[in-house]
Design a protein around this motif. Structure first.
Motif, PDB file in Angstrom:
ATOM      1  N   ALA A  53       0.828  -1.215   0.000  1.00  0.00           N
ATOM      2  CA  ALA A  53       0.000   0.000   0.000  1.00  0.00           C
ATOM      3  C   ALA A  53       0.859   1.260   0.000  1.00  0.00           C
ATOM      4  CB  ALA A  53      -0.927  -0.005   1.205  1.00  0.00           C
ATOM      5  N   LYS A  54       2.073   1.155   0.535  1.00  0.00           N
ATOM      6  CA  LYS A  54       2.965   2.314   0.611  1.00  0.00           C
ATOM      7  C   LYS A  54       3.939   2.393  -0.569  1.00  0.00           C
ATOM      8  CE  LYS A  54       2.960   2.261   5.693  1.00  0.00           C
ATOM      9  NZ  LYS A  54       3.789   2.054   6.909  1.00  0.00           N
ATOM     10  N   ALA A  55       4.083   1.295  -1.303  1.00  0.00           N
ATOM     11  CA  ALA A  55       5.061   1.241  -2.387  1.00  0.00           C
ATOM     12  C   ALA A  55       4.487   1.808  -3.682  1.00  0.00           C
ATOM     13  CB  ALA A  55       5.508  -0.202  -2.609  1.00  0.00           C
ATOM     14  N   ASP A  56       5.372   2.229  -4.573  1.00  0.00           N
ATOM     15  CA  ASP A  56       4.963   2.680  -5.903  1.00  0.00           C
ATOM     16  C   ASP A  56       4.935   1.453  -6.807  1.00  0.00           C
ATOM     17  OD1 ASP A  56       4.478   3.835  -8.305  1.00  0.00           O
ATOM     18  OD2 ASP A  56       6.200   5.203  -8.282  1.00  0.00           O
ATOM     19  N   LEU A  57       3.739   0.971  -7.130  1.00  0.00           N
ATOM     20  CA  LEU A  57       3.584  -0.274  -7.883  1.00  0.00           C
ATOM     21  C   LEU A  57       3.538  -0.062  -9.394  1.00  0.00           C
ATOM     22  CD1 LEU A  57       0.857  -2.024  -5.670  1.00  0.00           C
ATOM     23  CD2 LEU A  57       3.342  -2.168  -5.466  1.00  0.00           C
ATOM     24  N   ARG A  58       3.535   1.214  -9.829  1.00  0.00           N
ATOM     25  CA  ARG A  58       3.342   1.473 -11.264  1.00  0.00           C
ATOM     26  C   ARG A  58       4.471   0.913 -12.112  1.00  0.00           C
ATOM     27  NH1 ARG A  58       2.448   7.805 -10.697  1.00  0.00           N
ATOM     28  NH2 ARG A  58       4.160   7.368  -9.245  1.00  0.00           N
ATOM     29  N   GLY A  59       5.676   0.846 -11.560  1.00  0.00           N
ATOM     30  CA  GLY A  59       6.805   0.354 -12.350  1.00  0.00           C
ATOM     31  C   GLY A  59       7.073  -1.124 -12.180  1.00  0.00           C
ATOM     32  N   ILE A  60       6.211  -1.825 -11.446  1.00  0.00           N
ATOM     33  CA  ILE A  60       6.422  -3.258 -11.199  1.00  0.00           C
ATOM     34  C   ILE A  60       5.756  -4.063 -12.310  1.00  0.00           C
ATOM     35  CG2 ILE A  60       5.924  -5.167  -9.629  1.00  0.00           C
ATOM     36  CD1 ILE A  60       6.091  -3.178  -7.332  1.00  0.00           C
ATOM     37  N   GLY A  61       6.567  -4.779 -13.064  1.00  0.00           N
ATOM     38  CA  GLY A  61       6.028  -5.528 -14.196  1.00  0.00           C
ATOM     39  C   GLY A  61       5.325  -6.808 -13.792  1.00  0.00           C
ATOM     40  N   ASN A  62       5.830  -7.472 -12.765  1.00  0.00           N
ATOM     41  CA  ASN A  62       5.258  -8.746 -12.314  1.00  0.00           C
ATOM     42  C   ASN A  62       4.861  -8.601 -10.848  1.00  0.00           C
ATOM     43  OD1 ASN A  62       4.728 -11.396 -11.468  1.00  0.00           O
ATOM     44  ND2 ASN A  62       6.283 -12.277 -12.816  1.00  0.00           N
ATOM     45  N   LEU A  63       3.605  -8.227 -10.611  1.00  0.00           N
ATOM     46  CA  LEU A  63       3.148  -7.951  -9.253  1.00  0.00           C
ATOM     47  C   LEU A  63       3.184  -9.204  -8.392  1.00  0.00           C
ATOM     48  CD1 LEU A  63       1.989  -5.937  -7.213  1.00  0.00           C
ATOM     49  CD2 LEU A  63      -0.302  -6.498  -8.077  1.00  0.00           C
ATOM     50  N   ARG A  64       2.807 -10.346  -8.943  1.00  0.00           N
ATOM     51  CA  ARG A  64       2.821 -11.600  -8.177  1.00  0.00           C
ATOM     52  C   ARG A  64       4.225 -11.906  -7.668  1.00  0.00           C
ATOM     53  NH1 ARG A  64       4.213 -16.896  -9.010  1.00  0.00           N
ATOM     54  NH2 ARG A  64       2.953 -18.519  -7.982  1.00  0.00           N
ATOM     55  N   ALA A  65       5.203 -11.837  -8.557  1.00  0.00           N
ATOM     56  CA  ALA A  65       6.581 -12.143  -8.163  1.00  0.00           C
ATOM     57  C   ALA A  65       7.066 -11.166  -7.097  1.00  0.00           C
ATOM     58  CB  ALA A  65       7.504 -12.108  -9.378  1.00  0.00           C
ATOM     59  N   TRP A  66       6.690  -9.881  -7.238  1.00  0.00           N
ATOM     60  CA  TRP A  66       7.112  -8.865  -6.269  1.00  0.00           C
ATOM     61  C   TRP A  66       6.506  -9.161  -4.901  1.00  0.00           C
ATOM     62  CZ3 TRP A  66       4.832  -5.128  -3.158  1.00  0.00           C
ATOM     63  CH2 TRP A  66       5.686  -4.136  -2.649  1.00  0.00           C
TER      64      TRP A  66
END
Length: 296
Positions: A53-66
């Protein structure tokens, strides 16, 4: 709001909400496999949510892996301290039972890696080996992410996973899995013999070299040492059955395979998982620690 975004919501919130429910079982699943504790896995899942919720997720290509990697990193910290706590645990330690059937309270990616037997095998691995094995072999996470989570080089992460894989494979050689049909037959026969107090019938189902393990954690009456031998185990089971009785003995799915739940006065007083080889019970594992049964 031409982009279709709900009023008052950010792109970050939409991204997280869209992916969280889809990937939450994997987050919980990796934590449970690493820790063998539903309570700790739930805490890790909550921690991952708060961090996401605090992280910037826009640049994360693979949300599951992250998400899975973040969960593994947090579980890794707990795992290292958990090994210290296990040294002072009263009596044998067994994983906290996890219901995995259609009525399970926690959805989880079910395979043999959540079975009691496999979790006990993974207990023999070092924390880094366990993380590398679960992330790569169970969840398919690339070694670059694993290396980052463990603070090692990519070749080091590969080596950890390879070493863990060999140790797990060697342990599994002496632990062939019974088919679902065979497990159902043995457990149904066992339940009938147990409820009837049939000592001879139980002896016939137990391997002569079987082992009986009970986890009471010092919070419930339980044998603090392993009990060996089919006849002796059968005698213990009959004696416990006479002393405590059971209002109901149910067959449920726990850890991806059939198990027994003993209920008394509306509550659960034990969850039992059985290792079966060639139609005989070779290991009988009983959890009676009330802290590990509160979520059943």
């Amino acid at each position: 709001m031409g982009n279709g975004q709900a009023p008052g919501r950010s792109e970050q919130e939409d991204t997280l909400d869209a992916g969280w429910e889809k990937h939450r079982p994997a987050v919980f699943g990796v934590a449970y496999r690493l820790l063998g504790s539903v309570a700790d896995a739930e805490d890790v899942t909550q921690d991952v949510w708060l961090r996401a919720a605090k992280a910037d997720l826009r640049g994360i290509g693979n949300l599951r892996a992250w998400l899975v990697t973040v969960a593994a990193r947090r579980a890794y910290d707990i795992l290292k301290s958990a090994r210290v706590r296990r040294e002072t645990y009263v009596g044998p330690w067994l994983p906290e039972p996890l219901l995995t059937g259609p009525d399970a309270s926690e959805p989880v990616l079910v395979d043999e890696s959540v079975s009691t037997a496999m979790l006990l095998i993974m207990e023999e691995l070092t924390p880094p080996e366990r993380v590398a094995f679960v992330l790569h072999d169970v969840f398919g996470i690339e070694f670059g992410r694993i290396a980052e989570a463990l603070g090692v080089s990519v070749p080091g992460a590969r080596q950890l996973a390879s070493r863990a894989r060999r140790r797990v494979a060697k342990a599994k050689e002496s632990m062939p899995r019974a088919s679902k049909a065979e497990r159902a037959r043995v457990l149904e026969t066992f339940r009938a013999a147990y409820e009837a107090g049939d000592l001879e019938g139980l002896v016939k189902l137990l391997h002569p070299d079987a082992v009986y393990v009970t986890d009471g954690g010092g919070k419930a009456l339980a044998a603090r040492k392993l009990i060996h031998g089919g006849e002796r185990i059968a005698e213990v089971l009959v004696r416990v059955g006479r002393q405590r009785g059971a209002d109901r003995v149910d067959l449920v799915e726990a850890g991806g395979e059939l198990a027994l739940v003993f209920r008394q006065e509306g509550g659960v007083y034990s969850v039992d998982t059985l290792q079966i080889t060639d139609g005989l019970i070779t290991a009988y594992r009983r959890v009676v620690n009330p802290e590990k049964l509160s979520r059943i």
